[in-house]
Design an enzyme around this catalytic site. Sequence first.
Site, PDB file in Angstrom:
ATOM      1  N   TYR A 163       0.605  -8.323   1.095  1.00 30.15           N
ATOM      2  CA  TYR A 163       1.689  -9.199   1.513  1.00 30.15           C
ATOM      3  C   TYR A 163       2.122 -10.019   0.320  1.00 30.15           C
ATOM      4  CZ  TYR A 163       4.467 -12.213   4.487  1.00 30.15           C
ATOM      5  OH  TYR A 163       5.518 -12.892   5.057  1.00 30.15           O
ATOM      6  N   TRP A 211       3.324 -12.296  -2.225  1.00 28.10           N
ATOM      7  CA  TRP A 211       3.646 -13.470  -3.020  1.00 28.10           C
ATOM      8  C   TRP A 211       2.767 -13.595  -4.260  1.00 28.10           C
ATOM      9  CZ3 TRP A 211       7.523 -17.034  -2.604  1.00 28.10           C
ATOM     10  CH2 TRP A 211       8.277 -17.038  -1.412  1.00 28.10           C
TER      11      TRP A 211
END
Length: 772
Positions: free
Chosen positions: A114, A116
């Site tokens: 995921y 970031w």
Amino acid sequence: MPEQIRRFPSLSHWGAFTAVTQGGRLIDCEPFARDSAPSDILRSMPAMVHSPLRIDRPAIRKGWLRHRHQSDGSERGRDEYVEVSWDEALAAVDSELQRVRAEHGNEAIFGGSYGWSSAGRLHHARTQTHRFLNAGGGCTNQAGNYSWGAAQFLLPHVIGTYAPVTGRVTDWNSVTSHTRLLIAFGGMPLRNTQITSGGAGDHPVPGQLERAAAAGIEFVVVSPTKADVPPGVRARWIPIRPNTDAALMLAMIHALITDGIHDQEFLQIHCVGFPALRDYLEGKTDGIPKTPEWAQAICDVPAETIRALARQARNTRTLLTCAWSLQRAHRGEQPYWASIALAAALGQIGLPGGGFAFGHASMNGAGNPRMEIAGPAVESGRNPTGSVIPVARVTDMLLHPGQQYEFNGREGIYPDIKMVYWAGGNPFHHQQDLNRFSRAWSRPQTIVAHEIWWTPMARRSDIVLPATTTLERNDIGGSTRDRYVFAMHQALAPVGSSRNDFDIYRELAARGGYEHRFTAGRTEMEWLRHIFESMASNWRDNGYVAPEFDAFWSQGFVEIPEPEKPFVLFEDFRLDPAGKPLRTPSGRIELYSEKIAGFGYADCPPHPAWLAPDEWLGSPKAAQWPLHLLTPQPAGKLHSQMDGGAASVDLKINGREALRISPSDAKARRIGQHDLVKIYNDRGACLATAVIDTGLKPGVVVLPTGAWFDAADEKLEIHGNPNVLTIDVGTSRLAQGSSAQSALVEVVLWEDAAPPVQALKPPKIGKWNRAA
């Protein structure tokens, strides 16, 4: 003689900077000279790069070394690790990939990254993970995101695109020149404007707000907490019960209809479905008129305040903006749809400074004036399996393989996941109901993680591969909502034996026989040149000539000119609805969606509606759990990144996150300033330090996300991670988004000894008797 000081251009999600090094260590991060409001998070980076929490060598969990894929997954998080060579670690990963593919198929591998981890686009862990897994035959992937997942799947049905929630909204130049009333549902907290996915050369929102205030714009902030009112702006604060904004908006439309001042012409020409919505608002469909008095009982906002706000909005140029947090709640589709309907009834959509917007102050870059040209990007390739689940439904998938689910008009079946491959993310931060998630995390046979630090996710994986930070590799970064693209020069040698994700995957792909499919035959620098030239080609097609790559790399950045004309959302559509239709079935704004009606979802009807969340202060559950917990983004870190850094640690109190509570709620519970408290419900419990806040609506408590999960068992999380308390249900069958902001709790004074926080200390590394 002292070691030479050197400087390197670089970029993070919280801003561009110059990395200052001496003697092979990062000693400072100097903000980019053109940044008008640099983020304080930059000061966390030097110590975190050289932190004792860095993963020094590849490590494998002892239980997995003994029993491999037949090991007890419930030992994850408790077991010791054994450091191994890169060759042994990569051989173990390759062996597991081959075994799972042969025995269960590629869809049994969950590519759960995921994204970031890095502002750099080449070394973007999520992209590299999926590119690698797709090159090897595919995986089960995720659809949507936790940030604005409900909006992503609702908005295309209503306005034909979800681009407005990514920041492509009426820009600040138009707002400052034309808006006279700005109603911010969910507020405009400046802490969120530190962050942009892909990084930022400038943080313009504080300056834009100053200019807007100087231009005479009146701000109205509708939020349970006064902390969502931006500092320096004399805003009117309307305290509202959490999760009830849709009811307030619907009542405002009812007030406009009752006064006969709704814009009938706009509704007729530019919208479809208003008659059906009007019947609902007037109570013809359910016998309940959605009057301001009706809304007052739900929202705890006076009916006359609702009427007056509706009239004021109709009589002046008004922009409605909704924070992302509104749709991260049970039935979170409804406030976004209702805000579009309210803006349509006001008749100002497509006018300069008017209409609706999403995300102003939910991230840096929303409404930032920028030419619509490409940013740097790498393709992850096609997933041959086609297997995908809604992003927030990972726990359901792991616990209930073979179970059917509904999502945006289609039916799916959860795959049986045998292997999780994760890089660049911390699911023990962003997933809801972490105790339930922990049980689910024990089910896969093998979990592989690439990680920089010993995060909660790394501590609960079987094979852990140490990854480099941004500063230990070359990259190129930039956001589609920022006017700069940056060269990111390698400033340090890799710490310990860490490697970048690209090199790790390249060797694994070579072992698997598909290296060229993954690398396309390019080295790191060849990839960076390719990324830049692909982007520059798009720029040339749009009338802007970029420099050559070598000149860009030497200078360290390139600036994109500001557009000559302010952008106004749906301006062309307003002027010519027939010639410039929306990408909806009707070509117009759908206040009633025939397509959604065809889905038959009771939890997402075909027009905006008030649907009570499962947990809110008006629900029966409030008798047992009388406080509504809000879990905003933290101020001193990005999600859980840099939790051990100075900017984050300085905001903790006695080593734990701060729980904000109103004076009346604190007094009723004998809680004083900075007391240790337990927050709990039937899902879990955590400890935090109380901060009494006079700007908080009674009945509401606030605990930011991001504390590294620290729990020996399901009884108590001791660091202040609120996601042991949040509800893990989809917003509706339409979007299946995160419902994090719908959680009821109780708070009590903690009177026992304070347990020590262990999350920000490295785990125990044991020894391995190979002969045994």
